[in-house]
Design a protein around this motif. Structure first.
Motif, short mmCIF file in Angstrom:
data_model
loop_
_atom_site.label_atom_id
_atom_site.label_comp_id
_atom_site.label_asym_id
_atom_site.label_seq_id
_atom_site.Cartn_x
_atom_site.Cartn_y
_atom_site.Cartn_z
N SER A 1 -3.64 -5.18 0.85
CA SER A 1 -2.21 -4.93 0.76
C SER A 1 -1.42 -5.66 1.83
CB SER A 1 -1.96 -3.44 0.87
OG SER A 1 -2.63 -2.96 1.99
N ILE A 2 -2.09 -6.47 2.67
CA ILE A 2 -1.35 -7.06 3.78
C ILE A 2 -0.46 -8.20 3.32
CG2 ILE A 2 -2.91 -8.87 4.64
CD1 ILE A 2 -2.41 -7.54 7.42
N ARG B 1 10.48 -9.40 9.74
CA ARG B 1 11.39 -8.82 8.76
C ARG B 1 12.48 -7.96 9.38
NH1 ARG B 1 7.95 -5.52 6.41
NH2 ARG B 1 6.12 -6.54 7.23
N GLN C 1 -9.79 -2.74 1.92
CA GLN C 1 -8.67 -1.96 1.38
C GLN C 1 -7.37 -2.27 2.11
OE1 GLN C 1 -7.76 0.05 -1.03
NE2 GLN C 1 -9.72 -0.32 -2.02
N VAL C 2 -7.47 -2.36 3.45
CA VAL C 2 -6.27 -2.65 4.24
C VAL C 2 -5.79 -4.07 3.96
CG1 VAL C 2 -5.29 -2.75 6.56
CG2 VAL C 2 -7.01 -1.05 6.03
N ALA C 3 -6.77 -5.02 3.95
CA ALA C 3 -6.41 -6.42 3.83
C ALA C 3 -5.77 -6.73 2.47
CB ALA C 3 -7.65 -7.29 4.03
N MET D 1 0.84 -1.18 0.00
CA MET D 1 0.00 0.00 0.00
C MET D 1 0.88 1.23 0.00
SD MET D 1 -3.17 0.97 2.45
CE MET D 1 -2.51 0.06 3.82
N LEU E 1 0.31 -0.02 7.09
CA LEU E 1 -0.91 -0.72 7.49
C LEU E 1 -1.39 -0.35 8.88
CD1 LEU E 1 0.02 -4.29 6.28
CD2 LEU E 1 -1.86 -2.92 5.44
N LEU F 1 -7.03 6.37 3.34
CA LEU F 1 -7.71 5.55 4.34
C LEU F 1 -7.87 6.31 5.66
CD1 LEU F 1 -6.27 1.99 3.71
CD2 LEU F 1 -8.62 2.72 3.46
N HIS G 1 2.96 -7.41 3.07
CA HIS G 1 3.58 -6.92 4.29
C HIS G 1 3.91 -8.02 5.27
CE1 HIS G 1 3.32 -2.49 4.21
NE2 HIS G 1 2.59 -2.77 3.16
N VAL G 2 3.21 -9.14 5.16
CA VAL G 2 3.42 -10.20 6.13
C VAL G 2 4.38 -11.23 5.53
CG1 VAL G 2 2.28 -11.96 7.53
CG2 VAL G 2 1.15 -9.81 7.05
N ALA H 1 -1.32 -9.03 12.59
CA ALA H 1 -0.59 -9.64 11.47
C ALA H 1 0.48 -8.68 10.96
CB ALA H 1 -1.55 -10.01 10.35
N GLY I 1 4.45 -9.23 11.17
CA GLY I 1 5.19 -9.13 9.90
C GLY I 1 6.42 -8.25 10.07
N LEU J 1 -5.78 -7.81 11.62
CA LEU J 1 -4.92 -7.17 10.62
C LEU J 1 -3.77 -6.44 11.31
CD1 LEU J 1 -7.53 -5.64 8.14
CD2 LEU J 1 -5.90 -7.47 7.67
#
Lengths: 431, 137
Positions: free
Chosen positions: B27-28, A363, B23-25, A1, A64, A9, B31-32, A355, A359, A352
């Protein structure tokens, strides 16, 4: 994103809050109220400021976390506004302060990064422990401890200039500092603690001297339970410690030991402290003590039950009938007015966030940062789990705030620091 | 009429909540996870030496391969009492990483499974030699 989507958002979250406030006012017979615009602007200022700080001082950070936090804060704010307008007015200031503190944290770490936290870990631990002890100050001092609802977690400071009393919960900040300390400590000791040379059945057992830290953590958790009568903070700190230990060593032995200590401590507390026994009785059969200790739980259950699939609609339920609906029981208020659908949206947002946090931990480039990001994420996750389980009667009520959603300035500020640290770790992964 | 109207706003609000999360999910995914391939260019595989969970050394796999072992003469020398002098060979074949155990005492493990014949390993797989873990990236 991209950063642009993130900004979009954040504006969307501010709109959600404003729309929720507009719907509340509409059900009261008012068309567009000034409150709608004020709410929108407050969210833009708070999260916009934080966002600007991310762009300047942590441009590589994950995009995020902020939108998810803003989403939860927006739903929480709508319910708070709907339950009590005065609390909402205070919460707006808290949101702005929290945004500023988050941005300030990024500014402080702009050059040194999180590495500086690693260097001063004992200073941070000392401050954390001092903050934990602060509420025990006598009530006649200028900085005084205070007992609210039977728990001694509050500190009041009289500010003569403003002629006001500021009150806050230092324990909220303490949990962040203690997480930083644990991350730093474990980054150094985890290898020794993971070394196992004995087995009892299927369980690998480390050397007895490595049990020291977990026993110290259990003792601290128990002391908080006795002196501050705070079941929530006590459980949260202990669970956090066990989680981080497991994260660092990957030894299930620590989880088993932690569970045994927690259950043992729980039984001992049940037998010896009235306030714990009442909570547990209200958990096992709340309807039997409906008039008394079980009242809150039962009201919460009625609220969630009446919410059904899509809820009563914002402003059309009666969440004000639940004690502490704006703080501990905000999830019951959401479930009543937005139903199962809205509750699942809230749970999904936490999932979310967690997660994304793990994440970042996976990393990150060294152990300290891994355990720091993992631990901070675990704080949010555990806190949400413990209080949600309490509201849903899967677990006794413990009195914790629901991160980002509940009314409460200390909690918002502490969570803003957590988000800022996670963003900073995620920014550093690329450098 | 107002009841219907209120129900519609209620549902619209819930729909908005889920649109936001969607929308958030979306792009996750990126990221994960560790997503190790994203940081390097080209297709060249690398071997990353891990001590505990920390990266200590990184070697680009070459065609003729590297011998990994405890001996100072091994291409990749590891200080591990559980490894043999010349423990295993890691090489490339048709752009794939191949692990070949050289008759070691304690064995070579790819993703936890002991291998005796040359075995291919892809990105994200782990190769255990003695107590040392090498990750293919």
């Amino acid at each position: 994103m991209s950063r642009t989507t993130e900004a979009a958002l954040l504006v969307a979250a501010a709109l959600l809050a404003a729309v929720g406030v507009a719907i509340t006012e509409f059900t009261r017979g008012n068309w567009l109220d000034a409150q709608v615009a004020i709410t929108f602007i407050v969210f833009l200022v708070s999260f916009g400021g934080f966002y600007a700080a991310v762009r300047i001082w942590a441009p590589g950070a994950s995009s995020l976390l902020l939108p998810t936090a803003a989403f939860l804060a927006a739903i929480g704010f709508v319910e708070i506004y709907r339950i009590d307008g005065d609390l909402a007015a205070i919460q707006r200031w808290s949101l702005i302060v929290a945004g500023a503190v988050g941005a300030g944290t990024l500014w402080l770490l702009r050059r040194s990064g999180v590495a500086i936290l690693n260097r001063y870990r004992y200073v941070l631990l000392a401050i954390g422990v001092a903050l934990l002890l602060l509420p025990l100050l006598p009530e006649t001092w200028p900085i005084q401890g205070a007992t609210v609802n039977g728990s001694r977690l509050w500190v009041r400071i009289e500010v003569p200039v403003l002629d006001r009393v500021l009150s806050f919960q230092p324990g909220e900040i303490a949990k962040v500092l203690i997480t930083i300390f644990l991350a730093s400590y474990l980054a150094e000791r985890a290898d020794a603690m993971a070394t196992v040379d004995r087995r009892i059945g299927p369980l690998k057992v480390p050397e007895p001297r490595n049990l020291g830290p977990i026993l110290v953590a259990a003792a601290i958790a128990f002391l908080i339970l006795i002196y501050q009568r705070d079941l929530g903070a006590s459980l949260l700190l202990f669970a956090l410690f066990v989680t981080m230990l497991y994260m660092a060593t990957a030894r299930s032995f620590y989880v088993v030991t932690g569970a045994v200590l927690a259950i043992g401590g729980g039984v001992a507390a049940y037998l010896s402290f009235g306030h714990v026994a009442r909570r547990i009785e209200a958990w096992i059969d709340p309807f039997a003590v409906y008039e008394d200790a079980g009242y809150q739980t039962v009201q919460g259950l009625f609220a969630m039950g009446s919410g059904s699939l899509t809820g009563s609609g914002i402003g059309l339920g009666r969440p004000d009938l639940i004690p502490a609906a704006a703080t501990d029981f905000i999830f019951a208020a959401v479930a009543e007015e937005l139903g199962l659908a809205g509750s699942i949206a809230v749970l999904a947002a936490y999932a979310l966030f967690v997660a994304a946090g793990f994440g970042i931990a996976l990393r990150s480039k060294d152990r300290f940062r891994k355990y720091l990001a993992g631990g901070l994420t675990a704080v949010i996750a555990l806190q949400a789990l413990i209080i949600l389980a309490g509201v849903l009667r899967l677990f006794p009520i413990t009195g914790l705030t629901l991160p980002f959603m509940s009314y409460g300035g200390s909690s918002l500020v502490a969570n803003a620091i957590i988000v800022a640290l996670l963003l900073r770790v995620s920014h550093e992964e690329r450098t | 009429m107002p009841v219907l109207f209120l129900n519609i706003i209620k549902l619209l609000f819930i729909v908005l909540l889920f649109l936001f999360l969607w929308q958030v999910a979306r792009s996750i995914r990126s990221h994960v996870g560790t997503n190790p391939g994203a940081r390097q260019e080209g297709t060249g595989a690398e071997l990353v030496l891990l001590t505990g969970s920390e990266e200590t050394r990184r070697v680009r796999v070459r065609h003729q391969g590297h011998v990994v072992g405890r001996s100072p003469d091994a291409d990749i020398h590891i200080d591990d009492p559980y490894a043999s002098e010349f423990h295993a060979r890691v090489g490339l074949q048709d752009e794939r990483v191949i692990v070949h155990d050289l008759g070691s005492t304690n064995g070579t493990y790819v993703n936890g499974r002991r291998v005796t014949n040359p075995t291919s390993a892809s990105r994200g797989d782990t190769v255990q030699i003695g107590k040392t873990i090498l990750e293919v990236r």
